[in-house]
Scaffold this active site. Structure first.
Site, PDB file in Angstrom:
ATOM      1  N   LYS A 120     -21.351 -33.630   5.452  1.00  0.00           N
ATOM      2  CA  LYS A 120     -20.437 -33.420   5.686  1.00  0.00           C
ATOM      3  C   LYS A 120     -19.515 -33.491   4.205  1.00  0.00           C
ATOM      4  O   LYS A 120     -18.769 -32.354   3.613  1.00  0.00           O
ATOM      5  CB  LYS A 120     -19.804 -34.541   6.453  1.00  0.00           C
ATOM      6  CG  LYS A 120     -17.965 -34.612   6.229  1.00  0.00           C
ATOM      7  CD  LYS A 120     -17.155 -35.371   7.032  1.00  0.00           C
ATOM      8  CE  LYS A 120     -18.019 -37.225   6.994  1.00  0.00           C
ATOM      9  NZ  LYS A 120     -15.987 -37.494   6.094  1.00  0.00           N
ATOM     10  N   ASP A 138     -15.076 -34.152  10.125  1.00  0.00           N
ATOM     11  CA  ASP A 138     -14.999 -35.206   9.883  1.00  0.00           C
ATOM     12  C   ASP A 138     -14.237 -36.111  11.335  1.00  0.00           C
ATOM     13  O   ASP A 138     -14.187 -34.789  12.439  1.00  0.00           O
ATOM     14  CB  ASP A 138     -13.585 -35.730   9.199  1.00  0.00           C
ATOM     15  CG  ASP A 138     -12.288 -34.948   8.950  1.00  0.00           C
ATOM     16  OD1 ASP A 138     -12.051 -34.004  10.414  1.00  0.00           O
ATOM     17  OD2 ASP A 138     -11.902 -35.323   8.389  1.00  0.00           O
TER      18      ASP A 138
END
Ligand code: SF4
Length: 219
Positions: A120, A138
């Protein structure tokens, strides 16, 4: 969500916010990388408060090494997990100096090798610093993707793969920001504000909350 609906979904979000940006504050790619590492399980607002003074002093990996782990901790002690984050930031700065001449590599495989940098974080840096078509899933993007039917998946990686497949060309670089901001301010976790949502007619989520203060909690 069908192809033309997905196009319309992003067209509307793009119209409302033509130049979306991360809410993290940074002056260069290295500072962005540090800010994203610090932002794990913390708010952007909290990270910005801590990094304003830090980033006045530290603009390069070498300057971070000169500051040292204890010095860094003094700056970031208001952020959750600051001990392990300080260790990671010093570790990644060391690698950037030793292997990359102090630069942040423009390569996801190289980024995820750095301490504290997962897929991420690497995707955020690739997108925000290098304009890559990456989708950093997220908690907000995971929720919005699943609720709306835009990108369904049981894991962040599954949602990311769906987004890679479905987001139309003109919106691929900005999609990450639009989805985060939409999730943060409108399609909120506990009570999505469907009554003021610009994509309400395109969204598959049921039941929608069409009245402010209706008090219905969404799952
Ligand atoms: S209609 Fe409601 S659930 Fe759907 S995207 Fe908008 S805020 Fe989220």
């Amino acid at each position: 969500m069908k192809k033309d609906q997905i196009f319309e979904f992003f067209r509307r979000l793009a119209e409302l916010n033509p130049s979306p940006e991360t809410e993290l504050e940074f002056g260069n790619t290295y500072q962005l990388l540090v800010a994203v590492v610090l932002s794990a399980q913390a708010t952007d607002v909290g990270v910005n408060k801590a990094t304003r003074a830090l980033f006045r002093e530290v603009k390069t990996p070498q300057q971070m090494l000169d500051l040292g782990e204890e010095g860094l901790k003094q700056h970031i002690k208001t952020i959750g997990l600051f001990n392990s984050k300080a260790k990671n930031v010093i570790g990644l700065s060391q690698i950037l100096v030793e292997r990359y001449g102090g630069e942040v590599p423009e390569d996801r495989d190289a980024l995820v090798e750095l301490p504290g940098v997962g897929r991420k974080t690497a995707n955020v840096v690739m997108n925000c610093a290098f304009g890559a078509e990456t989708f950093a899933v997220d908690t907000h993007i995971f929720r919005v993707g699943n609720r709306t039917g835009l990108a369904k998946g049981k894991t962040p990686l599954a949602v990311e793969k769906q987004l890679e497949k479905k987001v139309p060309g003109p919106f691929r670089v900005g999609a990450h920001h639009w989805l985060i901001l939409h999730g943060r301010y409108i399609c909120k976790a506990r009570t999505p504000e469907c009554w003021r949502c610009p994509v309400v007619d395109l969204c598959a989520y049921k039941p929608k909350i069409m009245e402010k203060g209706a008090g219905r909690k969404a799952s």
